[in-house]
Design a protein around this motif. Structure first.
Motif, mmCIF file in Angstrom:
data_model
loop_
_atom_site.group_PDB
_atom_site.id
_atom_site.type_symbol
_atom_site.label_atom_id
_atom_site.label_comp_id
_atom_site.label_asym_id
_atom_site.label_seq_id
_atom_site.Cartn_x
_atom_site.Cartn_y
_atom_site.Cartn_z
ATOM 1 N N UNK A 46 -16.407 -3.039 9.390
ATOM 2 C CA UNK A 46 -16.497 -4.196 8.493
ATOM 3 C C UNK A 46 -16.566 -3.723 7.046
ATOM 4 N N UNK A 47 -17.277 -2.680 6.755
ATOM 5 C CA UNK A 47 -17.403 -2.133 5.399
ATOM 6 C C UNK A 47 -16.034 -1.651 4.920
ATOM 7 N N UNK A 48 -15.289 -0.971 5.818
ATOM 8 C CA UNK A 48 -13.949 -0.499 5.443
ATOM 9 C C UNK A 48 -13.010 -1.676 5.131
ATOM 10 N N UNK A 49 -13.130 -2.751 5.911
ATOM 11 C CA UNK A 49 -12.270 -3.923 5.694
ATOM 12 C C UNK A 49 -12.648 -4.600 4.379
ATOM 13 N N UNK A 50 -13.927 -4.598 4.041
ATOM 14 C CA UNK A 50 -14.389 -5.275 2.841
ATOM 15 C C UNK A 50 -14.071 -4.514 1.563
ATOM 16 N N UNK A 51 -13.702 -3.267 1.655
ATOM 17 C CA UNK A 51 -13.375 -2.516 0.433
ATOM 18 C C UNK A 51 -12.084 -3.086 -0.158
ATOM 19 N N UNK A 52 -11.880 -2.821 -1.416
ATOM 20 C CA UNK A 52 -10.675 -3.311 -2.095
ATOM 21 C C UNK A 52 -9.461 -2.429 -1.840
ATOM 22 N N UNK A 53 -9.626 -1.330 -1.155
ATOM 23 C CA UNK A 53 -8.501 -0.412 -0.936
ATOM 24 C C UNK A 53 -7.379 -1.117 -0.175
ATOM 25 N N UNK A 54 -7.647 -1.851 0.876
ATOM 26 C CA UNK A 54 -6.621 -2.572 1.656
ATOM 27 C C UNK A 54 -5.954 -3.649 0.816
ATOM 28 N N UNK A 55 -6.786 -4.355 0.041
ATOM 29 C CA UNK A 55 -6.248 -5.402 -0.818
ATOM 30 C C UNK A 55 -5.352 -4.806 -1.893
ATOM 31 N N UNK A 56 -5.784 -3.694 -2.462
ATOM 32 C CA UNK A 56 -4.965 -3.032 -3.485
ATOM 33 C C UNK A 56 -3.638 -2.546 -2.892
ATOM 34 N N UNK A 57 -3.683 -2.004 -1.681
ATOM 35 C CA UNK A 57 -2.445 -1.551 -1.027
ATOM 36 C C UNK A 57 -1.504 -2.737 -0.785
ATOM 37 N N UNK A 58 -2.066 -3.863 -0.343
ATOM 38 C CA UNK A 58 -1.229 -5.042 -0.080
ATOM 39 C C UNK A 58 -0.655 -5.600 -1.386
ATOM 40 N N UNK A 59 -1.449 -5.571 -2.464
ATOM 41 C CA UNK A 59 -0.935 -6.029 -3.759
ATOM 42 C C UNK A 59 0.178 -5.103 -4.249
ATOM 43 N N UNK A 60 -0.029 -3.788 -4.086
ATOM 44 C CA UNK A 60 1.009 -2.821 -4.482
ATOM 45 C C UNK A 60 2.268 -3.034 -3.647
ATOM 46 N N UNK A 61 2.072 -3.274 -2.332
ATOM 47 C CA UNK A 61 3.212 -3.515 -1.443
ATOM 48 C C UNK A 61 3.934 -4.808 -1.851
ATOM 49 N N UNK A 62 3.177 -5.832 -2.161
ATOM 50 C CA UNK A 62 3.772 -7.107 -2.592
ATOM 51 C C UNK A 62 4.533 -6.925 -3.893
ATOM 52 N N UNK A 63 3.963 -6.138 -4.820
ATOM 53 C CA UNK A 63 4.630 -5.876 -6.098
ATOM 54 C C UNK A 63 5.953 -5.142 -5.862
ATOM 55 N N UNK A 64 5.917 -4.123 -5.025
ATOM 56 C CA UNK A 64 7.141 -3.364 -4.731
ATOM 57 C C UNK A 64 8.167 -4.247 -4.017
ATOM 58 N N UNK A 65 7.704 -5.084 -3.090
ATOM 59 C CA UNK A 65 8.620 -5.962 -2.357
ATOM 60 C C UNK A 65 9.223 -7.004 -3.291
ATOM 61 N N UNK A 66 8.429 -7.488 -4.268
ATOM 62 C CA UNK A 66 8.998 -8.438 -5.227
ATOM 63 C C UNK A 66 10.062 -7.740 -6.074
ATOM 64 N N UNK A 67 9.860 -6.443 -6.341
ATOM 65 C CA UNK A 67 10.892 -5.680 -7.053
ATOM 66 C C UNK A 67 12.149 -5.545 -6.188
ATOM 67 N N UNK A 68 11.954 -5.336 -4.880
ATOM 68 C CA UNK A 68 13.097 -5.250 -3.962
ATOM 69 C C UNK A 68 13.851 -6.584 -3.959
ATOM 70 N N UNK A 69 13.073 -7.674 -3.865
ATOM 71 C CA UNK A 69 13.707 -9.005 -3.863
ATOM 72 C C UNK A 69 14.431 -9.238 -5.187
#
Length: 180
Positions: A46-69
């Motif tokens: 639960x602590x690992x899920x609550x960290x911002x690392x996953x959210x930051x990775x998803x935001x970075x992935x979304x940013x890169x995917x928006x660049x792809x789009x």
């Protein structure tokens, strides 16, 4: 496979590599959370899920995917523009071909009409010449009839003259024979 599809575009390859790296990091993060959960350490998971690392990775992935789009949209717009240019060129080419065909048809029609007019003029000249010749033939035939009639009259006159002379001479000889 996507990387193979964009093998001729280094910019796209870099973008795909960045997306792949972020996705692998996120998968590694998820696998780590799942592994911790399976070991029974739910609080740590639960602590690992609550960290911002996953959210930051998803935001970075979304940013890169928006660049792809965005890149894909640019490519699509370029292709549409190219396609529109090709279609416009085809239309102009087709119009040019139609215009050339129309001009050729017009030139052919004019040539045929000019040829027909020339032939019509020749026929008129031939008709006029035939009429003149027919008139001349009729005139010659009339002259021949007149000449034939004249020759027959002259011939008859000659016959009468010869017959009269023969008659007169024969009469003179007979009279001379009787007197002797």
């Amino acid at each position: 496979r996507v990387r193979e599809m964009v093998a001729d575009n280094p910019e796209w390859q870099k973008l795909i590599d960045r997306v792949r790296t972020i996705a692998l990091e996120k998968m590694a993060d998820l696998n780590k959370v799942i592994a911790v959960q399976q070991m029974g350490q739910k609080d740590v998971a639960r602590t690992l899920v609550m960290t911002d690392q996953g959210k930051q990775l998803m935001e970075a992935l979304e940013k890169e995917m928006s660049m792809v789009v965005h890149q894909e949209e640019q490519v699509r717009l370029e292709r549409m523009t190219t396609w529109a240019d090709v279609q416009s060129t085809r239309r102009w080419g087709f119009a040019a071909v139609l215009l050339v065909n129309a001009l050729l048809l017009l030139a052919g029609t004019m040539t045929i009409m000019r040829d027909m007019a020339r032939k019509r003029a020749e026929v008129v000249r031939l008709d006029e010449r035939a009429a003149v010749l027919a008139s001349e033939v009729a005139q010659r035939a009339e002259e021949l009839r007149a000449l034939t009639a004249h020759l027959l009259r002259v011939q008859e006159e000659e016959r009468r003259t010869i017959a009269r002379e023969l008659h007169d001479e024969l009469g003179q000889w007979l009279t001379a024979i009787q007197a002797e």
